[in-house]
Design an enzyme around this catalytic site. Structure first.
Site, PDB file in Angstrom:
ATOM      1  N   VAL A  90       0.840  -1.197   0.000  1.00  0.00           N
ATOM      2  CA  VAL A  90       0.000   0.000   0.000  1.00  0.00           C
ATOM      3  C   VAL A  90       0.879   1.251   0.000  1.00  0.00           C
ATOM      4  O   VAL A  90       0.404   2.343   0.312  1.00  0.00           O
ATOM      5  CB  VAL A  90      -0.954   0.037   1.222  1.00  0.00           C
ATOM      6  CG1 VAL A  90      -2.061  -0.996   1.059  1.00  0.00           C
ATOM      7  CG2 VAL A  90      -0.207  -0.169   2.534  1.00  0.00           C
ATOM      8  N   ARG A 146       4.210   2.301  -2.457  1.00  0.00           N
ATOM      9  CA  ARG A 146       4.417   2.744  -3.836  1.00  0.00           C
ATOM     10  C   ARG A 146       4.821   1.526  -4.654  1.00  0.00           C
ATOM     11  O   ARG A 146       5.574   0.661  -4.174  1.00  0.00           O
ATOM     12  CB  ARG A 146       5.559   3.769  -3.899  1.00  0.00           C
ATOM     13  CG  ARG A 146       5.207   5.167  -3.454  1.00  0.00           C
ATOM     14  CD  ARG A 146       4.350   5.883  -4.487  1.00  0.00           C
ATOM     15  NE  ARG A 146       4.064   7.267  -4.114  1.00  0.00           N
ATOM     16  CZ  ARG A 146       2.873   7.713  -3.730  1.00  0.00           C
ATOM     17  NH1 ARG A 146       1.856   6.889  -3.644  1.00  0.00           N
ATOM     18  NH2 ARG A 146       2.703   8.993  -3.454  1.00  0.00           N
ATOM     19  N   ASP A 150      -2.104  -2.643  -4.070  1.00  0.00           N
ATOM     20  CA  ASP A 150      -2.940  -1.472  -4.350  1.00  0.00           C
ATOM     21  C   ASP A 150      -2.177  -0.434  -5.169  1.00  0.00           C
ATOM     22  O   ASP A 150      -2.788   0.516  -5.671  1.00  0.00           O
ATOM     23  CB  ASP A 150      -3.403  -0.849  -3.024  1.00  0.00           C
ATOM     24  CG  ASP A 150      -4.430   0.250  -3.221  1.00  0.00           C
ATOM     25  OD1 ASP A 150      -5.448  -0.035  -3.888  1.00  0.00           O
ATOM     26  OD2 ASP A 150      -4.232   1.373  -2.720  1.00  0.00           O
ATOM     27  N   GLU A 194       0.837   2.939 -13.311  1.00  0.00           N
ATOM     28  CA  GLU A 194      -0.592   3.067 -12.991  1.00  0.00           C
ATOM     29  C   GLU A 194      -1.263   3.930 -14.051  1.00  0.00           C
ATOM     30  O   GLU A 194      -0.700   4.957 -14.426  1.00  0.00           O
ATOM     31  CB  GLU A 194      -0.775   3.695 -11.612  1.00  0.00           C
ATOM     32  CG  GLU A 194      -0.244   2.811 -10.497  1.00  0.00           C
ATOM     33  CD  GLU A 194      -0.446   3.414  -9.098  1.00  0.00           C
ATOM     34  OE1 GLU A 194      -1.077   4.474  -8.972  1.00  0.00           O
ATOM     35  OE2 GLU A 194       0.050   2.809  -8.141  1.00  0.00           O
ATOM     36  N   HIS A 236      -5.207   1.586  -6.590  1.00  0.00           N
ATOM     37  CA  HIS A 236      -4.665   2.699  -5.780  1.00  0.00           C
ATOM     38  C   HIS A 236      -5.791   3.449  -5.074  1.00  0.00           C
ATOM     39  O   HIS A 236      -6.010   4.646  -5.306  1.00  0.00           O
ATOM     40  CB  HIS A 236      -3.840   3.660  -6.664  1.00  0.00           C
ATOM     41  CG  HIS A 236      -2.871   4.497  -5.865  1.00  0.00           C
ATOM     42  ND1 HIS A 236      -1.652   4.904  -6.332  1.00  0.00           N
ATOM     43  CD2 HIS A 236      -2.946   4.987  -4.602  1.00  0.00           C
ATOM     44  CE1 HIS A 236      -1.016   5.617  -5.410  1.00  0.00           C
ATOM     45  NE2 HIS A 236      -1.789   5.677  -4.350  1.00  0.00           N
ATOM     46  N   SER A 239      -6.638   2.387  -1.557  1.00  0.00           N
ATOM     47  CA  SER A 239      -6.746   1.860  -0.189  1.00  0.00           C
ATOM     48  C   SER A 239      -7.063   2.955   0.824  1.00  0.00           C
ATOM     49  O   SER A 239      -7.712   2.709   1.822  1.00  0.00           O
ATOM     50  CB  SER A 239      -5.468   1.121   0.205  1.00  0.00           C
ATOM     51  OG  SER A 239      -4.393   2.017   0.384  1.00  0.00           O
TER      52      SER A 239
END
Lengths: 331, 331
Positions: free
Chosen positions: B237, B239, B263, B268, B287, B289
C-alpha cells in the site's frame, strides 16, 4: 480392571471421520477407559442400545431423533458444535440426559470472519475482484468502518467475541438478547430481541449469531429487513433458520438493505437453484466461518476434557439449559 | 485591501477537479485572500510564473519537473498526498521552496484496508467468491489471524496506524525502518531496512508502506521474496516502485510466497497485459486503499489549514525533509 465394567460410548460420525478420530491421541486416551462404538447414521439406534454416552461428532447429522427410542441407558450427550438445535427435540428435552456442547471453540475464529466480511463490504473488495477478472482499473471511494454502528443479535460467547473484536477496530457495537440491559461489559447496551425491529433502523451492520430456539426461529423476516437502513448489511453466522430466506431475498431485491454475508442457510448445502448464489452484494460461504485449521482436533479435545470430568464425577463443562436451548451465560 | 497585493496560488488539477474545488467552502475561503490560478498539466508553466504557492491537487500528475523552470517566485509547494515522490527531483530538492504533504489523512483508512486483505487471505474470502460464481458449496478450513506475525516496512504514521490496528485484533507486529530499535510504542521491535532480508523469514505477512526514496526503491526484489516463508503474503500500500515487479511475479509463480495484495504499481493504471491481473492469489486494487468517501474534502481542508498558517506566518504543518523524502517522525 477385571470385574469393572467399562462405560459404553457411542460416537456418531461419518466413515471418513471414524478414521480421523481413531488416529487422534485424545480419542486413543478415551478408548482405554471405554467401549467405543463408532457409527454412521444407519447404525445409530443399534449403537445407542445400552450406551452410557453419545458423542455427536457429525454435528450436521439430523439422525438422533429417529434413533432416540433405542437410548435405554443414556446419561450424557455431547455435541461437537456450539448450536444444539440438531438434538433439541421433545424426547431429548424431556429426558434426564445431560446435554453439553462445544462452546468456546469457534468464538474468535468466527469473530475474525465477521470482521472480514464487514471489511469486504466497506472496502468493496468483492468489487475489486470482479474488476480484476476483467483486467479493469476503476478507482472507487470506499467506506470507513471506524464509528459505524453494529448490532450483534445473540449475546453468547460468540457474540461477545465478535463485539470485542469490532470494538477493538473502532466500530460502535450494541447487542440484542433475551433481556434488555445497560452496562454490559462487551456490548454496553443490550436491546431485548422481542422489540428488535424498533432498534434496527440505527445500525449499519446487523450480525445474527443467536442460538436457534422457538423464540429466535424466523426472527429476521420482512418486517425486520424493512426496518433496516437501506445502506445496512446483514451478516448471518448463527443458523439459517433465524432468517425467513424468501423475505431476505425480497428485501435485497427491493433495496431495503444493501447487502448480506451468509455463512449458514435453512437448507445446507445451499441448493444450486437458490437465488442467493447469484445476487449482487450477497456473499455466500459454506458454513465455514468458525472452522480454522485444527478445529477438529480442538473439538475432540473439548469432548475428551469433559470425558475425564465425567469419569471422576467432576461437574461437566458447557451444560446446556434444555429449556433455553443454550448454555446460560454467567453474565 | 487596496494597495495590498494578494499572493498568487497555482492549483494543478484536472478539469473535473477544478469544478469540485471551486465548489468547496475551504477553497472559497482561500479565494478571498489569493489570486487563484487553476491549471491542468499543459498550462502549469504559465501558472507557475510569479506564483507564490503551488498546490498539487492532482497528485497523480508527473508534470511538475518539466514546468519547474517557470517557478521564479515560488516559496511553498503543497501536495495532496502522503507520498511526495512525484515532486522530488533535483531542481525542487536544491531550491528553497518549502514542501508540505497531506500526512495523516489516509492513515486509518489504509489500516482498515490492510486488515481487510489480510482477512481475505486468511478466510479465503476470494476463494468463496470464486466458488459462488459457480454456485458450488465446498467447505474449506481457514486460518486464524490471531498470533500471526506481521512485518510493517515503513514506520511513518500510516505504518503506525496499521500496526495499531493489527495489534488490536491479536496479530503480532514488528516494524522495519531506517534505524533498528526496541521498545517502539507501536511496533516494539523495529528492524533496520538495510538488513530486511535477514528478518523476512520470520513473518506470515509483510506490509510495504515505506516512502519511495533512493534507499527504498526496488527494496522488494528476488532476494527479499526468496527469503519470505512460502506461506507468507505480501501487501503493498506504499508505492509500486518499492517492488521489482518482475521479481514479484517470478516469486509468486515459483511458489516462494503464497500471495500478494497490491494497491499500487510501478505503472498506474496497471496495464491490461500485466500478468498480475490474472495470477492466482494476487488481489489487485486500483490505488484506492486510503480513499474513503469524503477524502477529497479532507485533502482540501488540510491545505486550507496550512494556507491560513502561511498567511499569518505560523509554522506550516507536515513539512517534508527534502533529504529524507518524507516528514520526519517525532519518534
Amino acid at each position: 480392571m477385571i470385574g469393572m465394567e467399562k462405560p459404553v460410548l457411542a460416537v456418531l460420525c461419518g466413515d471418513d471421520q471414524a478414521r480421523e478420530l481413531a488416529e487422534s491421541p485424545a480419542v486413543q486416551g478415551i478408548e482405554s477407559s471405554a467401549v467405543v462404538r463408532y457409527t454412521g447414521e444407519a447404525g445409530l439406534a443399534d449403537a445407542l442400545r445400552d450406551a452410557d454416552v453419545l458423542f455427536v461428532y457429525d454435528f450436521l447429522s439430523r439422525a438422533v431423533p429417529d434413533a432416540w427410542h433405542a437410548a435405554n441407558k443414556l446419561r450424557w450427550l455431547h455435541i461437537a458444535s456450539a448450536g444444539v438445535d440438531p438434538v433439541m427435540f421433545p424426547g431429548m428435552r424431556d429426558s434426564d440426559v445431560v446435554l453439553t456442547n462445544s462452546r468456546g471453540v469457534f468464538d474468535d475464529s468466527i469473530a475474525e470472519y465477521v470482521l472480514g466480511v464487514i471489511l469486504t463490504f466497506a472496502k468493496d473488495l468483492h468489487g475489486s475482484l470482479d474488476l480484476q477478472r476483467e483486467s479493469r482499473w476503476q478507482h472507487r471511494e470506499s467506506e470507513r468502518i471506524a464509528g459505524r454502528e453494529v448490532l450483534v443479535v445473540g449475546t453468547g460467547p460468540i457474540g461477545r467475541a465478535i463485539a470485542r473484536m469490532l470494538t477493538a477496530v473502532g466500530m460502535t457495537v450494541s447487542g440484542a438478547g433475551r433481556r434488555a440491559r445497560e452496562n454490559d461489559p462487551d456490548f454496553g447496551t443490550v436491546h431485548a430481541s422481542a422489540v428488535l425491529t424498533d432498534h434496527l433502523p440505527a445500525y449499519d451492520y446487523v450480525v445474527a449469531v443467536a442460538p436457534l430456539t422457538g423464540q429466535t426461529k424466523g426472527m429476521f423476516d420482512s418486517a425486520a429487513f424493512a426496518a433496516m437502513k437501506r445502506t445496512a448489511r446483514f451478516v448471518n453466522v448463527g443458523r439459517g433458520e433465524l432468517v425467513v430466506t424468501a423475505d431476505l431475498v425480497g428485501a435485497l431485491r427491493a433495496g431495503e438493505l444493501a447487502g448480506a454475508a451468509l455463512d449458514v442457510f435453512d437448507t445446507e448445502p445451499l441448493p444450486p437453484e437458490s437465488p442467493l448464489w447469484t445476487m449482487k452484494n450477497v456473499l455466500v460461504s459454506p458454513h465455514m466461518s468458525g472452522d480454522f485449521t485444527g478445529w477438529r482436533d480442538t473439538l475432540v479435545e473439548v469432548f475428551a476434557d469433559n470425558w475425564s470430568r465425567w469419569q471422576t464425577g467432576a461437574p461437566l463443562r458447557n451444560v446446556v439449559d434444555k429449556e433455553l436451548g443454550y448454555v446460560p451465560s454467567d453474565r
